[in-house]
Design a protein around this motif. Structure first.
Motif, PDB file in Angstrom:
ATOM      1  N   ILE D 181       0.870  -1.188   0.000  1.00 36.58           N
ATOM      2  CA  ILE D 181       0.000   0.000   0.000  1.00 36.58           C
ATOM      3  C   ILE D 181       0.901   1.229   0.000  1.00 36.58           C
ATOM      4  O   ILE D 181       1.838   1.316   0.805  1.00 36.58           O
ATOM      5  CB  ILE D 181      -0.918   0.058   1.242  1.00 36.58           C
ATOM      6  CG1 ILE D 181      -1.684  -1.273   1.427  1.00 36.58           C
ATOM      7  CG2 ILE D 181      -1.892   1.225   1.147  1.00 36.58           C
ATOM      8  CD1 ILE D 181      -2.554  -1.313   2.689  1.00 36.58           C
ATOM      9  N   LEU D 182       0.613   2.155  -0.898  1.00 39.84           N
ATOM     10  CA  LEU D 182       1.339   3.429  -0.944  1.00 39.84           C
ATOM     11  C   LEU D 182       0.621   4.406  -0.035  1.00 39.84           C
ATOM     12  O   LEU D 182      -0.578   4.651  -0.208  1.00 39.84           O
ATOM     13  CB  LEU D 182       1.336   3.978  -2.372  1.00 39.84           C
ATOM     14  CG  LEU D 182       2.207   3.233  -3.389  1.00 39.84           C
ATOM     15  CD1 LEU D 182       1.712   3.508  -4.810  1.00 39.84           C
ATOM     16  CD2 LEU D 182       3.664   3.657  -3.244  1.00 39.84           C
ATOM     17  N   GLN D 183       1.339   4.979   0.921  1.00 41.42           N
ATOM     18  CA  GLN D 183       0.707   5.933   1.829  1.00 41.42           C
ATOM     19  C   GLN D 183       1.016   7.353   1.387  1.00 41.42           C
ATOM     20  O   GLN D 183       2.167   7.693   1.132  1.00 41.42           O
ATOM     21  CB  GLN D 183       1.217   5.691   3.246  1.00 41.42           C
ATOM     22  CG  GLN D 183       0.645   6.653   4.264  1.00 41.42           C
ATOM     23  CD  GLN D 183       1.146   6.376   5.668  1.00 41.42           C
ATOM     24  OE1 GLN D 183       1.302   5.219   6.064  1.00 41.42           O
ATOM     25  NE2 GLN D 183       1.414   7.426   6.420  1.00 41.42           N
ATOM     26  N   LEU D 184      -0.035   8.193   1.308  1.00 41.86           N
ATOM     27  CA  LEU D 184       0.159   9.617   1.049  1.00 41.86           C
ATOM     28  C   LEU D 184      -0.164  10.365   2.325  1.00 41.86           C
ATOM     29  O   LEU D 184      -1.278  10.265   2.859  1.00 41.86           O
ATOM     30  CB  LEU D 184      -0.753  10.097  -0.086  1.00 41.86           C
ATOM     31  CG  LEU D 184      -0.044  10.246  -1.441  1.00 41.86           C
ATOM     32  CD1 LEU D 184       0.520   8.923  -1.877  1.00 41.86           C
ATOM     33  CD2 LEU D 184      -0.957  10.822  -2.477  1.00 41.86           C
ATOM     34  N   GLY D 185       0.799  11.126   2.812  1.00 40.85           N
ATOM     35  CA  GLY D 185       0.661  11.770   4.113  1.00 40.85           C
ATOM     36  C   GLY D 185      -0.185  13.031   4.053  1.00 40.85           C
ATOM     37  O   GLY D 185      -0.521  13.545   2.980  1.00 40.85           O
ATOM     38  N   THR D 186      -0.484  13.534   5.242  1.00 41.64           N
ATOM     39  CA  THR D 186      -1.377  14.692   5.383  1.00 41.64           C
ATOM     40  C   THR D 186      -0.854  15.909   4.634  1.00 41.64           C
ATOM     41  O   THR D 186      -1.615  16.688   4.083  1.00 41.64           O
ATOM     42  CB  THR D 186      -1.587  15.007   6.876  1.00 41.64           C
ATOM     43  OG1 THR D 186      -2.598  15.993   7.006  1.00 41.64           O
ATOM     44  CG2 THR D 186      -0.308  15.483   7.560  1.00 41.64           C
ATOM     45  N   ARG D 187       0.475  16.089   4.605  1.00 41.57           N
ATOM     46  CA  ARG D 187       1.060  17.262   3.941  1.00 41.57           C
ATOM     47  C   ARG D 187       1.032  17.130   2.428  1.00 41.57           C
ATOM     48  O   ARG D 187       1.294  18.072   1.709  1.00 41.57           O
ATOM     49  CB  ARG D 187       2.499  17.469   4.415  1.00 41.57           C
ATOM     50  CG  ARG D 187       2.574  17.912   5.866  1.00 41.57           C
ATOM     51  CD  ARG D 187       3.992  17.907   6.380  1.00 41.57           C
ATOM     52  NE  ARG D 187       4.024  18.286   7.791  1.00 41.57           N
ATOM     53  CZ  ARG D 187       3.709  17.462   8.786  1.00 41.57           C
ATOM     54  NH1 ARG D 187       3.380  16.217   8.531  1.00 41.57           N
ATOM     55  NH2 ARG D 187       3.744  17.893  10.035  1.00 41.57           N
ATOM     56  N   ASN D 188       0.742  15.933   1.946  1.00 39.48           N
ATOM     57  CA  ASN D 188       0.738  15.702   0.507  1.00 39.48           C
ATOM     58  C   ASN D 188      -0.652  15.445  -0.060  1.00 39.48           C
ATOM     59  O   ASN D 188      -0.776  15.040  -1.206  1.00 39.48           O
ATOM     60  CB  ASN D 188       1.663  14.521   0.176  1.00 39.48           C
ATOM     61  CG  ASN D 188       3.122  14.931   0.235  1.00 39.48           C
ATOM     62  OD1 ASN D 188       3.477  16.007  -0.241  1.00 39.48           O
ATOM     63  ND2 ASN D 188       3.957  14.102   0.838  1.00 39.48           N
ATOM     64  N   MET D 189      -1.690  15.703   0.729  1.00 34.20           N
ATOM     65  CA  MET D 189      -3.028  15.408   0.224  1.00 34.20           C
ATOM     66  C   MET D 189      -3.335  16.220  -1.026  1.00 34.20           C
ATOM     67  O   MET D 189      -4.097  15.791  -1.884  1.00 34.20           O
ATOM     68  CB  MET D 189      -4.098  15.679   1.291  1.00 34.20           C
ATOM     69  CG  MET D 189      -5.454  15.087   0.904  1.00 34.20           C
ATOM     70  SD  MET D 189      -6.833  15.868   1.766  1.00 34.20           S
ATOM     71  CE  MET D 189      -7.088  17.341   0.731  1.00 34.20           C
ATOM     72  N   GLN D 190      -2.748  17.415  -1.123  1.00 36.56           N
ATOM     73  CA  GLN D 190      -2.953  18.206  -2.333  1.00 36.56           C
ATOM     74  C   GLN D 190      -1.649  18.405  -3.095  1.00 36.56           C
ATOM     75  O   GLN D 190      -1.445  19.436  -3.738  1.00 36.56           O
ATOM     76  CB  GLN D 190      -3.630  19.542  -1.994  1.00 36.56           C
ATOM     77  CG  GLN D 190      -5.076  19.331  -1.555  1.00 36.56           C
ATOM     78  CD  GLN D 190      -5.856  20.618  -1.468  1.00 36.56           C
ATOM     79  OE1 GLN D 190      -5.342  21.646  -1.019  1.00 36.56           O
ATOM     80  NE2 GLN D 190      -7.110  20.595  -1.895  1.00 36.56           N
TER      81      GLN D 190
END
Lengths: 350, 350, 350, 350
Positions: D181-190
């Motif tokens: 699973i690739l995780q996208l963090g909170t700072r990268n949501m946009q």
């Protein structure tokens, strides 16, 4: 009001909404789009509750209010600017009005010294708290009626009208006897019994924005006072609560032009509570003048280092003098006048 | 308290801070680091104002408070959980207590029907507003004293103790005569005259968190009531204001375990105001039980579609029944009891 | 760093903390107060992680950082103001610098017309987006490299240096070849690979504040760029996200004097994104000049009514002209210069 | 879309809006109320920009969007729940899925020990960061590729699929080769280039909510990934930024039922980052299970006291074991299963 039906709403659900509108005395205009049906509500007297009730009906996704919830406070209702008269001073007119003084009234000497110096620097109203809303029950709660007397005396000798806060509906009559402007603090913006009590007076009321209040809620709070019969409302932006902790609050200067667009009421700014740091007060005061505010509420203290409350956000008298000089350049740049302390108010006989 | 000097502070400035501390009756401990000097303040009676004053002194960058500003509300002061007794019901003990009823008292029939049904489903306290804080002066403001009488009658016939809101310090005595729990709403969390007035009673007080109040400010508000002499304080998390608009507020469930750690007071949750949407109430109610709350305050209405206030956040009676069934599984999972409606309160003679 | 032990901490727990400090190469100073013990941490190289680790230890209530987490960005480290040189223009000096242009580069004509008119009105830098961060995948995403070429052409003919946004670390080299200032948008303030990539260039970087970033986090993001070797950082306040929805964001003008106090870096304001409403831009632009900002980033569009992105916050060219006239009075009042469009930049040969 | 004209709008202004709608290929439905005119926009392909452009036209007060800005992520588009398949594990189905592991991968031993213990306690996915987004450039930034190898080895020996964060579009291919699973963090949501890059893969993506993102923006970010061709999106609520500082973030559990109503995508909660305090993790984990989340992302560390990042929010292995026991009672109460560690995944050959 617009009622947006959910995408799977049935014709019966649309019909049910329309029946409810008819029962409540409204007419409808139905618009059937490709994705969903939208119902326009037509008629007068659309209350805030109507939308809440419609949102309970099956098949309703949400409602949008089209008209504003306030009337008397709205510029649609009264297109020209309101000026609030405080003795011989007009707030909301050409003059940029600075209200200055200590956060709390502490001693007779403190009030008198500050009043003289503030007046000489160009302040036009003396502020000072006799009843203090304090976060802690262990903090100094204000001098009460004695504080009001010290303020009255300062008015006698300087001619400056005074502004002081009232906290309790039961105190409104007493405080109104002494003060020229009744101040409602940020924690009381939605204290509805208090709003009704000051609305029953004719004394000008300075209504601070609640620290978590939207501009619409603030204007609704003004509407309470206007609706109760008192047209003399001055709004005061004093900072909102945000995630930022570098200043005590975030002074929302955009509120000034937004309020000017939505309402006819005068609006001033309070950079002292709005920042909570004395070293931020001068620059935010200049910005408030540039943005179009009608005046300022500023904490000034002869000896802020020893102030019984809110010391860190108070200017000392020399800093205040210097600020008034800077401010004069800005008010001139935006075409407004600022007292230089020589154009004194006439003696304030009661 | 710790005083952090700025990196360029002079020895004279450090000395000046120390003198001020001595004048105020404190001792100091100076720690000279490689970058800056830090002064620890030693002694009792460190008030919130001390930090504010010290921050005014030249060379002081900031202060950090070490001890908590509240005492009576603190778990350090009272390590064991407080239970608040409401007639024969204990709030904050093993039982998970559901308080249910309409947002506003509208008619005698509405209150009685809701009371019977809520009790049968397992509610232990009847809620209902007689004095309503409404954002708009054009909204229904509550039935006032007549509402209190309807609530009293519902108590007589069902045995359910009642909770109702009080808005004005001048109404506290009247409301306290009728109700079993005095409710202080979110807009009044820092209405200090009202806090003092309910603190002068012995009736339990349910203190809702201000919509923009930190947990520390909330506990300070509880401290006002405790300090005024009333130990019967129940806290209620009801949602805070954030940037998110999908729900009316953001119900901050983490406040429950945080308060439990900091304080001995019972804490319940209000998922109705906390979300403002009836369809979010059941899941947030379950979450509140799982997180460790001592109970719930829930809006239930026999006909929410027609409710005079806050319809969208009210459950109807069938939904409430269903929720109580789900809730029973969660309270069991966390080792607490939930009334099944048969273990009735004893008749509530006054 | 200060370690505050909980009130019930045992001597063994205090000892355990001290051991850990010694292991990590620090010394301690223990202060035993009446309520609790406080441990001062002495030594260099106190990382943000140290506090986090100490807070895990039994008996530790919390830690307070004493020194700032950023160094290179700090005014303690460099007391004099930094000016960032962009060709023959100095940002952060006496001149108040206005950067203007369309949100998105749409056509060659649009860019050239705006550039000529903006320059004539006194703008000193041309802004325009070629790579656009858009909330929706269905929105116009920018012209990409072709947009950069239109901007370059506009620079050739007007002499105005250009600023444009970069979104992807992989694009930094390409964008840096075309632009004079690399813009990092609010959504990328904590895009650490991108911060490192622009830090590896020497081109000036305009770093917008994240819409939910504290000032400290913003300065930490600047620190990433400085630490990577690029000293040419310009900060830009562009509004933060709050509960208020009347404007798109809340432009936090107090951030300007706060940053000026904490850091030596220049700071400008973006009233266009900061408000999202063209009718709020002029008053907030004046306020930004009054509060002490070093310049403005403003959206100007020859025909905002048809703009492919962010139309509502763009001024048309006439409004921009009028604003520059008003602005000149304010910059004069605060002792700064503002180009009148005649003092052109020298031809910008590459 | 609804266009609300201002109360003083002229017939010409209404006509001008209608012309623009026709030019853009839409039809209108005009409703002339007593106070103001409202124009309904009819047609397909109403983009977010249309409203922005209409708000620029003279006489337009504001617009309201009727349809949602996202399609593929919407429950209207796909009414049944999506389950995301990760090897033999289905996320979003009956099983409540716990993903556990250290914040940062530090050593081979740390990862292996945690993986074995977490699996034995019932965790079904191993989490661990190899590339870390750190607020400070002076903090540990992760082991990079070596960290990925340690995680892969842990998968080989335990059979647990792994989840790890990717920060840079340029790293997506490498990280996707290792992780499940690739995780996208909170700072990268946009971080739109990154959203597009993971959208080009078929590997499941866990998309964390931005710390200041509305639920609508979060679903728009998911839409980017879905629109780029990857249907395997798992949403993760991880706390939003509010004024409250007692916890690191405010875990918004109401987001779970709101997302479930608006979207078909699975949603899990991260109580570790959502609170930032290990002692709040267990109660918030239970609440997340009760509220209807499909799983949890939890930080577990064999020795959190020494963790190189985010120690304070990590549980140790014993606490994690205890939590899983409590959690099992809640998942049972809400009718879901939770692995007891014995129903192991099948050996994970690649």
């Amino acid at each position: 009001m617009i009622v947006v039906m959910s995408s799977g709403a049935t014709p019966e659900q649309v019909e049910h909404v329309i029946e409810r509108l008819h029962e409540a005395g409204f007419r409808e205009q139905v618009s059937t789009g490709e994705e969903r049906t939208v119902i326009g509500v037509i008629g007068t007297g659309i209350t805030p509750e109507l939308g809440e009730r419609l949102e309970m009906l099956p098949g309703v996704e949400r409602t949008h209010r089209i008209s504003k919830p306030y009337k008397l406070a709205s510029r649609d209702f009264k297109p020209v600017d309101t000026t609030v008269q405080v003795r011989d001073l007009a707030i909301g007119g050409d003059e940029f009005v600075v209200m200055a003084g200590p956060c709390s009234v502490e001693t007779r000497e403190q009030v008198l010294e500050t009043a003289h110096r503030a007046k000489a620097a160009g302040a036009r109203v003396l502020r000072g708290g006799a009843y203090k809303p304090r976060t802690s029950p262990y903090s100094f709660q204000g001098l009460g009626e004695q504080g009001l007397e010290f303020l009255s005396e300062a008015r006698e000798v300087t001619g400056l009208p005074i502004i002081t806060e009232v906290l309790d509906p039961g105190d409104v009559e007493l405080v109104a006897r002494h003060t020229d402007i009744l101040q409602l603090g940020t924690r009381n913006m939605q204290n509805f019994p208090l709003l009704r009590a000051v609305g029953a007076e004719q004394k000008p009321v300075l209504l601070k924005r609640g620290m978590a209040a939207t501009i619409e809620e603030w204007l609704m709070a003004a509407e309470y006072i206007l609706h109760a019969g008192n047209p003399n409302v001055i709004l005061c932006e004093r900072g909102i609560r945000t995630f930022e902790t570098a200043a005590r609050n975030t002074l929302d200067l955009s509120a000034v032009p937004i309020v000017k667009r939505l309402s006819h009421l005068p609006v001033i700014a309070d950079p002292s509570h709005g920042t909570g740091k004395w070293y931020l007060v001068p620059s935010m005061a200049l910005a408030a003048a540039a943005v179009g505010a009608d005046g300022l509420l500023i904490e000034v203290h002869p000896n802020p280092d020893a102030a019984l409350s809110d010391g860190p956000q108070s200017l000392n008298l020399d800093n205040f003098d210097a600020l008034m000089g800077e401010l004069r350049k800005i008010t001139e740049a935006v075409g407004r006048t600022l007292s230089d302390g020589r154009v004194a108010s006439s003696p304030a006989g009661r």
